[in-house]
Design a protein around this motif. Structure first.
Motif, PDB file in Angstrom:
ATOM      1  N   ARG A 236       0.834  -1.212   0.000  1.00 31.32           N
ATOM      2  CA  ARG A 236       0.000   0.000   0.000  1.00 31.32           C
ATOM      3  C   ARG A 236       0.859   1.247   0.000  1.00 31.32           C
ATOM      4  NH1 ARG A 236      -4.671  -0.252   4.515  1.00 31.32           N
ATOM      5  NH2 ARG A 236      -5.249   1.699   3.452  1.00 31.32           N
ATOM      6  N   VAL A 237       1.917   1.235   0.808  1.00 30.47           N
ATOM      7  CA  VAL A 237       2.813   2.394   0.862  1.00 30.47           C
ATOM      8  C   VAL A 237       3.557   2.547  -0.468  1.00 30.47           C
ATOM      9  CG1 VAL A 237       4.792   3.405   2.044  1.00 30.47           C
ATOM     10  CG2 VAL A 237       3.067   2.171   3.352  1.00 30.47           C
ATOM     11  N   ARG A 238       4.047   1.437  -1.003  1.00 26.44           N
ATOM     12  CA  ARG A 238       4.766   1.497  -2.278  1.00 26.44           C
ATOM     13  C   ARG A 238       3.893   2.093  -3.380  1.00 26.44           C
ATOM     14  NH1 ARG A 238       7.139  -3.688  -5.764  1.00 26.44           N
ATOM     15  NH2 ARG A 238       7.969  -2.435  -7.500  1.00 26.44           N
ATOM     16  N   ASP A 239       2.652   1.611  -3.490  1.00 27.46           N
ATOM     17  CA  ASP A 239       1.767   2.107  -4.538  1.00 27.46           C
ATOM     18  C   ASP A 239       1.537   3.600  -4.401  1.00 27.46           C
ATOM     19  OD1 ASP A 239       1.588  -0.438  -5.518  1.00 27.46           O
ATOM     20  OD2 ASP A 239      -0.376  -0.878  -4.639  1.00 27.46           O
ATOM     21  N   LEU A 240       1.322   4.063  -3.162  1.00 21.47           N
ATOM     22  CA  LEU A 240       1.067   5.481  -2.945  1.00 21.47           C
ATOM     23  C   LEU A 240       2.294   6.314  -3.294  1.00 21.47           C
ATOM     24  CD1 LEU A 240      -1.056   7.478  -1.994  1.00 21.47           C
ATOM     25  CD2 LEU A 240      -0.236   7.175   0.328  1.00 21.47           C
ATOM     26  N   CYS A 241       3.483   5.832  -2.909  1.00 24.05           N
ATOM     27  CA  CYS A 241       4.709   6.577  -3.204  1.00 24.05           C
ATOM     28  C   CYS A 241       4.978   6.617  -4.705  1.00 24.05           C
ATOM     29  CB  CYS A 241       5.898   5.945  -2.484  1.00 24.05           C
ATOM     30  SG  CYS A 241       5.887   6.176  -0.690  1.00 24.05           S
ATOM     31  N   GLU A 242       4.807   5.493  -5.373  1.00 22.95           N
ATOM     32  CA  GLU A 242       5.144   5.422  -6.796  1.00 22.95           C
ATOM     33  C   GLU A 242       4.112   6.096  -7.679  1.00 22.95           C
ATOM     34  OE1 GLU A 242       5.776   1.316  -7.690  1.00 22.95           O
ATOM     35  OE2 GLU A 242       7.790   1.273  -6.783  1.00 22.95           O
ATOM     36  N   GLN A 243       2.866   6.187  -7.228  1.00 20.19           N
ATOM     37  CA  GLN A 243       1.813   6.756  -8.063  1.00 20.19           C
ATOM     38  C   GLN A 243       1.559   8.233  -7.788  1.00 20.19           C
ATOM     39  OE1 GLN A 243      -1.649   4.229  -7.623  1.00 20.19           O
ATOM     40  NE2 GLN A 243      -0.487   2.373  -8.111  1.00 20.19           N
ATOM     41  N   SER A 244       2.264   8.806  -6.823  1.00 21.46           N
ATOM     42  CA  SER A 244       2.102  10.231  -6.533  1.00 21.46           C
ATOM     43  C   SER A 244       3.028  11.043  -7.418  1.00 21.46           C
ATOM     44  CB  SER A 244       2.409  10.509  -5.049  1.00 21.46           C
ATOM     45  OG  SER A 244       1.480   9.855  -4.214  1.00 21.46           O
ATOM     46  N   GLU A 245       2.488  12.077  -8.032  1.00 17.64           N
ATOM     47  CA  GLU A 245       3.250  12.936  -8.931  1.00 17.64           C
ATOM     48  C   GLU A 245       3.427  14.310  -8.298  1.00 17.64           C
ATOM     49  OE1 GLU A 245       1.209  13.085 -12.617  1.00 17.64           O
ATOM     50  OE2 GLU A 245       1.458  10.944 -13.067  1.00 17.64           O
ATOM     51  N   PHE A 246       4.674  14.765  -8.261  1.00 13.06           N
ATOM     52  CA  PHE A 246       4.998  16.070  -7.694  1.00 13.06           C
ATOM     53  C   PHE A 246       5.252  17.057  -8.822  1.00 13.06           C
ATOM     54  CE2 PHE A 246       5.649  13.322  -4.183  1.00 13.06           C
ATOM     55  CZ  PHE A 246       5.624  14.081  -3.025  1.00 13.06           C
ATOM     56  N   THR A 305       4.161  23.185  -3.909  1.00 12.50           N
ATOM     57  CA  THR A 305       4.336  21.927  -4.632  1.00 12.50           C
ATOM     58  C   THR A 305       3.008  21.189  -4.634  1.00 12.50           C
ATOM     59  OG1 THR A 305       6.654  21.736  -3.957  1.00 12.50           O
ATOM     60  CG2 THR A 305       5.585  19.739  -4.752  1.00 12.50           C
ATOM     61  N   VAL A 306       2.523  20.873  -5.817  1.00  8.59           N
ATOM     62  CA  VAL A 306       1.250  20.169  -5.965  1.00  8.59           C
ATOM     63  C   VAL A 306       1.533  18.675  -6.095  1.00  8.59           C
ATOM     64  CG1 VAL A 306      -0.845  19.912  -7.340  1.00  8.59           C
ATOM     65  CG2 VAL A 306       0.230  22.166  -7.104  1.00  8.59           C
ATOM     66  N   VAL A 307       0.861  17.880  -5.286  1.00  6.50           N
ATOM     67  CA  VAL A 307       1.031  16.430  -5.296  1.00  6.50           C
ATOM     68  C   VAL A 307      -0.282  15.801  -5.734  1.00  6.50           C
ATOM     69  CG1 VAL A 307       1.774  14.406  -4.004  1.00  6.50           C
ATOM     70  CG2 VAL A 307       2.611  16.678  -3.346  1.00  6.50           C
ATOM     71  N   ARG A 308      -0.236  15.057  -6.836  1.00  7.33           N
ATOM     72  CA  ARG A 308      -1.419  14.357  -7.344  1.00  7.33           C
ATOM     73  C   ARG A 308      -1.262  12.876  -7.062  1.00  7.33           C
ATOM     74  NH1 ARG A 308      -0.286  18.341 -11.019  1.00  7.33           N
ATOM     75  NH2 ARG A 308      -1.986  19.843 -11.394  1.00  7.33           N
ATOM     76  N   ALA A 309      -2.144  12.360  -6.252  1.00  3.87           N
ATOM     77  CA  ALA A 309      -2.104  10.945  -5.894  1.00  3.87           C
ATOM     78  C   ALA A 309      -2.991  10.145  -6.833  1.00  3.87           C
ATOM     79  CB  ALA A 309      -2.539  10.764  -4.446  1.00  3.87           C
ATOM     80  N   ALA A 310      -2.924   8.832  -6.687  1.00  8.34           N
ATOM     81  CA  ALA A 310      -3.785   7.965  -7.491  1.00  8.34           C
ATOM     82  C   ALA A 310      -5.249   8.336  -7.241  1.00  8.34           C
ATOM     83  CB  ALA A 310      -3.537   6.516  -7.124  1.00  8.34           C
ATOM     84  N   GLY A 311      -6.024   8.383  -8.301  1.00 13.42           N
ATOM     85  CA  GLY A 311      -7.413   8.790  -8.165  1.00 13.42           C
ATOM     86  C   GLY A 311      -7.628  10.247  -8.451  1.00 13.42           C
TER      87      GLY A 311
END
Length: 334
Positions: A236-246, A305-311
Protein backbone atom coordinates in the motif's frame (compact mmCIF):
# COMPACT_ATOMS: atom_id res chain seq x y z
CA UNK A 1 26.20 -27.31 45.10
CA UNK A 2 23.72 -29.96 43.97
CA UNK A 3 24.56 -31.35 40.56
CA UNK A 4 21.94 -30.47 37.95
CA UNK A 5 19.73 -33.20 36.57
CA UNK A 6 20.83 -34.68 33.24
CA UNK A 7 19.73 -32.77 30.16
CA UNK A 8 16.49 -34.31 28.83
CA UNK A 9 15.83 -35.40 25.29
CA UNK A 10 16.33 -32.36 23.03
CA UNK A 11 13.22 -33.26 21.05
CA UNK A 12 11.04 -32.93 24.16
CA UNK A 13 10.63 -29.14 24.29
CA UNK A 14 8.44 -29.09 27.38
CA UNK A 15 10.95 -31.23 29.28
CA UNK A 16 13.72 -28.87 28.18
CA UNK A 17 11.76 -25.88 29.47
CA UNK A 18 11.22 -27.58 32.85
CA UNK A 19 14.93 -28.42 33.03
CA UNK A 20 15.92 -24.84 32.24
CA UNK A 21 13.55 -23.45 34.88
CA UNK A 22 15.01 -25.85 37.44
CA UNK A 23 18.60 -24.91 36.56
CA UNK A 24 18.38 -21.15 36.27
CA UNK A 25 22.02 -20.47 37.09
CA UNK A 26 25.31 -21.82 35.84
CA UNK A 27 28.28 -22.59 38.10
CA UNK A 28 29.68 -19.08 37.53
CA UNK A 29 26.40 -17.52 38.68
CA UNK A 30 24.97 -16.51 35.28
CA UNK A 31 21.19 -16.79 34.86
CA UNK A 32 20.15 -19.32 32.23
CA UNK A 33 17.66 -17.74 29.80
CA UNK A 34 14.24 -19.35 29.49
CA UNK A 35 12.68 -17.03 26.88
CA UNK A 36 13.83 -15.77 23.47
CA UNK A 37 13.94 -12.23 24.88
CA UNK A 38 16.29 -13.24 27.73
CA UNK A 39 18.45 -15.17 25.27
CA UNK A 40 18.62 -12.18 22.90
CA UNK A 41 19.63 -9.80 25.71
CA UNK A 42 22.38 -12.16 26.85
CA UNK A 43 23.59 -12.69 23.31
CA UNK A 44 23.84 -8.94 22.72
CA UNK A 45 25.72 -8.46 25.99
CA UNK A 46 28.26 -11.17 25.09
CA UNK A 47 28.77 -9.72 21.63
CA UNK A 48 29.42 -6.27 23.08
CA UNK A 49 31.79 -7.60 25.74
CA UNK A 50 33.76 -9.53 23.15
CA UNK A 51 33.69 -6.79 20.51
CA UNK A 52 37.14 -5.43 21.29
CA UNK A 53 38.16 -1.81 21.86
CA UNK A 54 35.37 0.68 21.53
CA UNK A 55 32.58 -1.89 21.77
CA UNK A 56 29.46 -0.64 23.61
CA UNK A 57 28.92 -1.73 27.20
CA UNK A 58 26.47 -4.52 27.96
CA UNK A 59 24.08 -1.99 29.48
CA UNK A 60 24.05 0.10 26.33
CA UNK A 61 22.47 3.56 26.76
CA UNK A 62 22.01 4.16 23.03
CA UNK A 63 18.64 4.06 21.36
CA UNK A 64 17.94 0.81 19.54
CA UNK A 65 15.75 -0.32 16.66
CA UNK A 66 15.22 -4.09 16.55
CA UNK A 67 14.19 -5.22 13.08
CA UNK A 68 13.12 -8.81 12.40
CA UNK A 69 12.63 -9.79 8.76
CA UNK A 70 9.95 -12.43 8.26
CA UNK A 71 8.69 -14.49 5.35
CA UNK A 72 9.85 -17.23 3.02
CA UNK A 73 12.95 -15.25 2.03
CA UNK A 74 14.27 -15.73 5.58
CA UNK A 75 13.84 -19.52 5.68
CA UNK A 76 16.66 -21.18 7.60
CA UNK A 77 17.36 -17.91 9.47
CA UNK A 78 19.29 -16.54 6.50
CA UNK A 79 18.55 -13.89 3.91
CA UNK A 80 20.27 -13.09 0.63
CA UNK A 81 22.65 -10.12 0.74
CA UNK A 82 20.97 -8.84 -2.43
CA UNK A 83 17.85 -8.39 -0.28
CA UNK A 84 19.44 -7.41 3.04
CA UNK A 85 21.88 -4.81 1.70
CA UNK A 86 19.35 -2.65 -0.18
CA UNK A 87 16.87 -3.00 2.69
CA UNK A 88 19.32 -1.59 5.25
CA UNK A 89 20.47 1.16 2.87
CA UNK A 90 16.89 2.19 2.01
CA UNK A 91 15.88 2.11 5.68
CA UNK A 92 18.78 4.43 6.57
CA UNK A 93 18.02 6.84 3.71
CA UNK A 94 14.33 6.84 4.66
CA UNK A 95 15.19 7.84 8.24
CA UNK A 96 17.62 10.54 7.00
CA UNK A 97 15.11 12.06 4.57
CA UNK A 98 12.16 11.91 6.97
CA UNK A 99 14.27 13.65 9.62
CA UNK A 100 15.22 16.37 7.14
CA UNK A 101 11.56 16.82 6.17
CA UNK A 102 10.50 17.09 9.82
CA UNK A 103 13.16 19.64 10.78
CA UNK A 104 13.01 22.00 7.83
CA UNK A 105 11.86 22.57 4.26
CA UNK A 106 11.85 19.23 2.38
CA UNK A 107 14.31 19.25 -0.52
CA UNK A 108 14.43 17.14 -3.65
CA UNK A 109 18.02 17.29 -4.84
CA UNK A 110 20.10 19.30 -2.35
CA UNK A 111 22.25 17.33 0.08
CA UNK A 112 20.74 16.51 3.46
CA UNK A 113 22.67 18.61 6.02
CA UNK A 114 25.50 16.80 7.78
CA UNK A 115 24.08 17.52 11.24
CA UNK A 116 20.82 15.77 10.29
CA UNK A 117 22.68 12.74 8.93
CA UNK A 118 24.93 12.59 11.99
CA UNK A 119 22.11 12.42 14.51
CA UNK A 120 20.05 9.89 12.52
CA UNK A 121 22.80 7.45 11.53
CA UNK A 122 22.07 3.86 12.51
CA UNK A 123 24.70 1.16 13.12
CA UNK A 124 24.11 -2.59 12.90
CA UNK A 125 25.39 -4.14 16.11
CA UNK A 126 24.05 -7.62 16.78
CA UNK A 127 21.81 -10.41 15.58
CA UNK A 128 19.05 -11.88 17.72
CA UNK A 129 16.73 -14.91 17.48
CA UNK A 130 14.20 -14.42 14.71
CA UNK A 131 13.65 -15.51 11.14
CA UNK A 132 16.39 -12.95 10.60
CA UNK A 133 16.93 -10.17 13.11
CA UNK A 134 19.31 -7.25 13.42
CA UNK A 135 19.72 -4.61 16.14
CA UNK A 136 20.38 -1.08 14.86
CA UNK A 137 21.76 1.51 17.28
CA UNK A 138 21.58 5.29 17.16
CA UNK A 139 24.76 7.34 17.46
CA UNK A 140 26.67 8.11 20.60
CA UNK A 141 26.23 11.71 21.72
CA UNK A 142 29.92 12.32 21.05
CA UNK A 143 29.49 11.02 17.50
CA UNK A 144 26.46 13.17 16.86
CA UNK A 145 28.03 16.41 18.09
CA UNK A 146 31.48 15.95 16.58
CA UNK A 147 32.46 18.57 14.03
CA UNK A 148 30.79 21.75 15.21
CA UNK A 149 27.56 23.23 16.46
CA UNK A 150 24.16 21.86 15.51
CA UNK A 151 20.77 23.46 15.08
CA UNK A 152 19.35 21.38 17.95
CA UNK A 153 20.46 21.71 21.58
CA UNK A 154 20.30 17.95 22.17
CA UNK A 155 20.01 16.29 18.75
CA UNK A 156 19.78 12.66 19.81
CA UNK A 157 16.80 13.35 22.06
CA UNK A 158 14.50 14.67 19.33
CA UNK A 159 15.41 14.18 15.69
CA UNK A 160 16.01 10.44 15.58
CA UNK A 161 12.96 9.74 17.76
CA UNK A 162 10.74 11.87 15.52
CA UNK A 163 12.04 10.26 12.32
CA UNK A 164 11.66 6.68 13.57
CA UNK A 165 8.20 7.36 15.02
CA UNK A 166 7.08 8.95 11.75
CA UNK A 167 8.24 5.89 9.79
CA UNK A 168 6.38 3.67 12.26
CA UNK A 169 3.28 5.88 11.91
CA UNK A 170 3.40 5.10 8.19
CA UNK A 171 3.76 1.39 8.98
CA UNK A 172 0.78 1.39 11.37
CA UNK A 173 -1.45 3.38 9.02
CA UNK A 174 -0.70 1.02 6.15
CA UNK A 175 -1.81 -1.91 8.32
CA UNK A 176 -5.08 -0.28 9.40
CA UNK A 177 -8.37 -1.66 8.20
CA UNK A 178 -10.29 -0.01 5.37
CA UNK A 179 -9.68 0.62 1.70
CA UNK A 180 -9.08 4.38 1.89
CA UNK A 181 -5.49 5.57 1.79
CA UNK A 182 -6.35 9.16 2.76
CA UNK A 183 -4.84 8.92 6.23
CA UNK A 184 -1.71 7.33 4.83
CA UNK A 185 -1.42 10.03 2.19
CA UNK A 186 -1.85 12.77 4.80
CA UNK A 187 1.13 11.30 6.66
CA UNK A 188 3.36 10.76 3.61
CA UNK A 189 2.75 13.73 1.32
CA UNK A 190 4.00 16.46 3.71
CA UNK A 191 7.31 14.60 3.95
CA UNK A 192 8.08 15.62 0.39
CA UNK A 193 9.36 13.97 -2.76
CA UNK A 194 12.74 12.82 -1.45
CA UNK A 195 11.34 11.02 1.60
CA UNK A 196 8.60 9.37 -0.45
CA UNK A 197 11.17 8.22 -3.01
CA UNK A 198 13.26 6.48 -0.34
CA UNK A 199 10.26 5.01 1.45
CA UNK A 200 9.00 3.79 -1.92
CA UNK A 201 12.35 2.11 -2.59
CA UNK A 202 12.28 0.53 0.88
CA UNK A 203 8.80 -0.91 0.36
CA UNK A 204 9.59 -2.01 -3.20
CA UNK A 205 12.40 -4.21 -1.87
CA UNK A 206 10.12 -5.69 0.78
CA UNK A 207 7.24 -6.44 -1.58
CA UNK A 208 9.43 -7.90 -4.31
CA UNK A 209 11.04 -10.28 -1.81
CA UNK A 210 7.70 -10.90 -0.05
CA UNK A 211 9.24 -9.92 3.28
CA UNK A 212 7.47 -8.54 6.31
CA UNK A 213 8.90 -6.83 9.38
CA UNK A 214 8.54 -6.91 13.13
CA UNK A 215 10.00 -3.73 14.57
CA UNK A 216 10.65 -2.54 18.12
CA UNK A 217 11.95 0.98 18.84
CA UNK A 218 13.74 1.34 22.19
CA UNK A 219 14.14 5.03 23.12
CA UNK A 220 16.44 6.02 25.96
CA UNK A 221 13.36 6.84 28.02
CA UNK A 222 9.72 5.94 27.68
CA UNK A 223 7.87 2.93 26.37
CA UNK A 224 9.12 0.57 23.70
CA UNK A 225 7.11 0.97 20.50
CA UNK A 226 6.35 -2.14 18.46
CA UNK A 227 4.96 -2.42 14.93
CA UNK A 228 4.36 -5.20 12.43
CA UNK A 229 4.60 -4.60 8.68
CA UNK A 230 3.12 -7.19 6.36
CA UNK A 231 3.93 -7.39 2.64
CA UNK A 232 0.38 -6.17 1.92
CA UNK A 233 0.87 -3.10 4.12
CA UNK A 234 4.22 -2.37 2.51
CA UNK A 235 2.56 -2.68 -0.92
CA UNK A 236 0.00 0.00 0.00
CA UNK A 237 2.81 2.39 0.86
CA UNK A 238 4.77 1.50 -2.28
CA UNK A 239 1.77 2.11 -4.54
CA UNK A 240 1.07 5.48 -2.94
CA UNK A 241 4.71 6.58 -3.20
CA UNK A 242 5.14 5.42 -6.80
CA UNK A 243 1.81 6.76 -8.06
CA UNK A 244 2.10 10.23 -6.53
CA UNK A 245 3.25 12.94 -8.93
CA UNK A 246 5.00 16.07 -7.69
CA UNK A 247 4.93 19.29 -9.69
CA UNK A 248 5.88 22.82 -8.69
CA UNK A 249 3.09 25.32 -8.88
CA UNK A 250 3.41 29.06 -9.31
CA UNK A 251 4.97 31.01 -6.42
CA UNK A 252 2.44 32.90 -4.35
CA UNK A 253 2.40 35.67 -1.77
CA UNK A 254 0.53 35.23 1.50
CA UNK A 255 -0.43 37.97 3.90
CA UNK A 256 -1.71 37.08 7.33
CA UNK A 257 -0.95 36.53 10.98
CA UNK A 258 1.85 34.18 12.01
CA UNK A 259 -0.21 32.16 14.47
CA UNK A 260 2.30 29.48 15.43
CA UNK A 261 5.87 28.58 14.66
CA UNK A 262 8.19 25.71 15.55
CA UNK A 263 11.92 26.30 15.30
CA UNK A 264 12.53 22.61 16.06
CA UNK A 265 10.35 21.33 13.22
CA UNK A 266 10.82 24.28 10.88
CA UNK A 267 7.09 24.95 10.43
CA UNK A 268 4.78 27.95 10.54
CA UNK A 269 1.04 28.51 10.42
CA UNK A 270 -0.27 31.66 8.76
CA UNK A 271 -3.91 32.69 9.09
CA UNK A 272 -4.97 34.62 6.00
CA UNK A 273 -7.61 37.37 5.85
CA UNK A 274 -10.27 34.88 4.73
CA UNK A 275 -9.58 32.68 7.75
CA UNK A 276 -7.66 29.93 5.94
CA UNK A 277 -4.79 28.34 7.86
CA UNK A 278 -1.73 27.69 5.70
CA UNK A 279 0.84 25.31 7.20
CA UNK A 280 4.25 25.72 5.62
CA UNK A 281 7.82 24.51 6.07
CA UNK A 282 10.78 26.85 6.46
CA UNK A 283 14.46 26.42 5.68
CA UNK A 284 17.15 26.93 8.32
CA UNK A 285 17.82 30.61 7.58
CA UNK A 286 14.17 31.56 8.12
CA UNK A 287 13.73 29.16 11.03
CA UNK A 288 16.38 31.04 13.00
CA UNK A 289 14.34 34.26 12.82
CA UNK A 290 10.87 32.89 13.53
CA UNK A 291 10.81 34.20 17.09
CA UNK A 292 11.00 37.81 15.91
CA UNK A 293 7.91 37.34 13.69
CA UNK A 294 5.70 35.31 16.02
CA UNK A 295 2.24 36.83 16.47
CA UNK A 296 2.83 39.54 13.86
CA UNK A 297 1.21 40.39 10.57
CA UNK A 298 3.56 39.02 7.93
CA UNK A 299 4.01 38.78 4.19
CA UNK A 300 5.40 35.44 3.06
CA UNK A 301 6.68 34.43 -0.36
CA UNK A 302 5.71 30.79 -0.67
CA UNK A 303 6.69 27.99 -3.04
CA UNK A 304 3.85 25.56 -3.67
CA UNK A 305 4.34 21.93 -4.63
CA UNK A 306 1.25 20.17 -5.97
CA UNK A 307 1.03 16.43 -5.30
CA UNK A 308 -1.42 14.36 -7.34
CA UNK A 309 -2.10 10.94 -5.89
CA UNK A 310 -3.78 7.97 -7.49
CA UNK A 311 -7.41 8.79 -8.17
CA UNK A 312 -6.66 12.40 -9.04
CA UNK A 313 -6.83 13.90 -5.54
CA UNK A 314 -4.51 16.88 -5.10
CA UNK A 315 -2.63 18.02 -2.03
CA UNK A 316 -0.36 21.02 -1.65
CA UNK A 317 2.91 21.40 0.22
CA UNK A 318 3.93 24.95 1.12
CA UNK A 319 7.48 26.16 1.70
CA UNK A 320 8.33 29.70 2.83
CA UNK A 321 11.00 31.35 0.67
CA UNK A 322 11.05 34.71 2.46
CA UNK A 323 9.24 36.19 5.43
CA UNK A 324 8.68 39.91 6.09
CA UNK A 325 7.08 41.42 9.15
CA UNK A 326 4.46 44.10 8.42
CA UNK A 327 4.29 45.21 12.02
CA UNK A 328 6.13 48.59 12.22
CA UNK A 329 7.36 47.74 15.72
CA UNK A 330 9.21 44.65 14.48
CA UNK A 331 12.56 45.26 12.77
CA UNK A 332 13.68 44.00 9.40
CA UNK A 333 12.77 41.02 7.31
CA UNK A 334 14.22 37.67 6.41
Amino acid sequence: MTAPAPLPDRNDREALRRWMRANRRTEDGRVVPTTPEEFAAGQRARLFQEGGPGAPEATNPRKRLDVALTGEATAGHTVRLAVLGPFLANLQESVHSVAQALTGRPTTHAAIPKNIRDVTTLSAAALFPSSFGVALYGPEVSEATEGGEHLFPDPTEAVLDDAINTVLDVVDLSESAGLSDDGLAEELVPLGQRAMKHIGALTAGLTEAQIGLKVAWHPKQGRVRQSVWTPDGARRVRDLCEQSEFSSGAPMTLTGWLGSASALRGTVEIRTDNGEIIRAKTDEAITRSLRSHFGNLVRAEVEVTVVRAAGGRERRNYAVISLHSLDPDTPGST
